[in-house]
Motif scaffolding. Structure first.
Motif, mmCIF file in Angstrom:
data_model
loop_
_atom_site.group_PDB
_atom_site.id
_atom_site.type_symbol
_atom_site.label_atom_id
_atom_site.label_comp_id
_atom_site.label_asym_id
_atom_site.label_seq_id
_atom_site.Cartn_x
_atom_site.Cartn_y
_atom_site.Cartn_z
ATOM 1 N N ALA A 62 0.754 -0.612 -0.025
ATOM 2 C CA ALA A 62 -0.075 -0.228 0.053
ATOM 3 C C ALA A 62 0.995 1.402 0.428
ATOM 4 O O ALA A 62 0.542 1.740 -0.600
ATOM 5 C CB ALA A 62 -1.062 0.151 0.980
ATOM 6 N N PHE A 63 2.057 1.335 0.621
ATOM 7 C CA PHE A 63 2.569 2.215 0.425
ATOM 8 C C PHE A 63 4.113 2.669 -0.754
ATOM 9 O O PHE A 63 4.227 3.792 -1.547
ATOM 10 C CB PHE A 63 3.538 2.019 1.858
ATOM 11 N N VAL A 64 4.210 1.404 -1.413
ATOM 12 C CA VAL A 64 5.519 1.529 -2.554
ATOM 13 C C VAL A 64 4.203 1.657 -3.316
ATOM 14 O O VAL A 64 4.615 2.475 -4.258
ATOM 15 C CB VAL A 64 5.476 -0.331 -2.762
ATOM 16 N N ALA A 65 2.479 1.543 -3.527
ATOM 17 C CA ALA A 65 1.967 1.957 -4.198
ATOM 18 C C ALA A 65 0.714 1.837 -3.698
ATOM 19 O O ALA A 65 -0.138 0.982 -4.056
ATOM 20 C CB ALA A 65 1.630 0.547 -5.529
ATOM 21 N N PRO A 66 0.516 3.216 -3.913
ATOM 22 C CA PRO A 66 -0.415 3.454 -2.827
ATOM 23 C C PRO A 66 -2.072 3.136 -3.251
ATOM 24 O O PRO A 66 -2.881 3.674 -3.168
ATOM 25 C CB PRO A 66 -0.369 5.416 -2.465
#
Length: 91
Positions: A62-66
């Motif tokens: 989720a943080f890498v590809a929000p």
């Protein structure tokens, strides 16, 4: 003649300001929806029935590809989590 040209110029500037404000409002609305999706996904991931390692993987994704990570969580991960929770309660 000069006054007519000045009035037309002022009208055109007013229309540009209205369009600019409308566009700014639309961008703000999209950013707000994006933030709600991302934060909602993080809360849903952290409260899911997945193991700690799987939660960590989803949070990192989720943080890498929000946008994509949050969207995939709600389309795939959350359903898998709910099925797992149902299967463990049935046993």
């Amino acid at each position: 003649m000069h006054a007519l040209l000045a009035n037309q110029t002022a009208l055109a500037m007013d229309q540009e300001n209205v369009l600019g404000l409308g566009l700014a409002g639309l961008i703000a609305l999209v950013l707000l929806a994006y933030a709600v999706l991302f934060i909602g996904a993080l809360i849903s991931i952290l409260t899911s029935s997945h193991s700690g390692g799987m939660k960590l993987a989803w949070v990192v994704f989720a943080f890498v590809a929000p946008f994509l990570g949050s969207l995939l969580w709600f389309l795939v991960g959350r359903g898998d989590s709910l099925r797992r929770a149902g299967a463990t309660r049935a046993v």
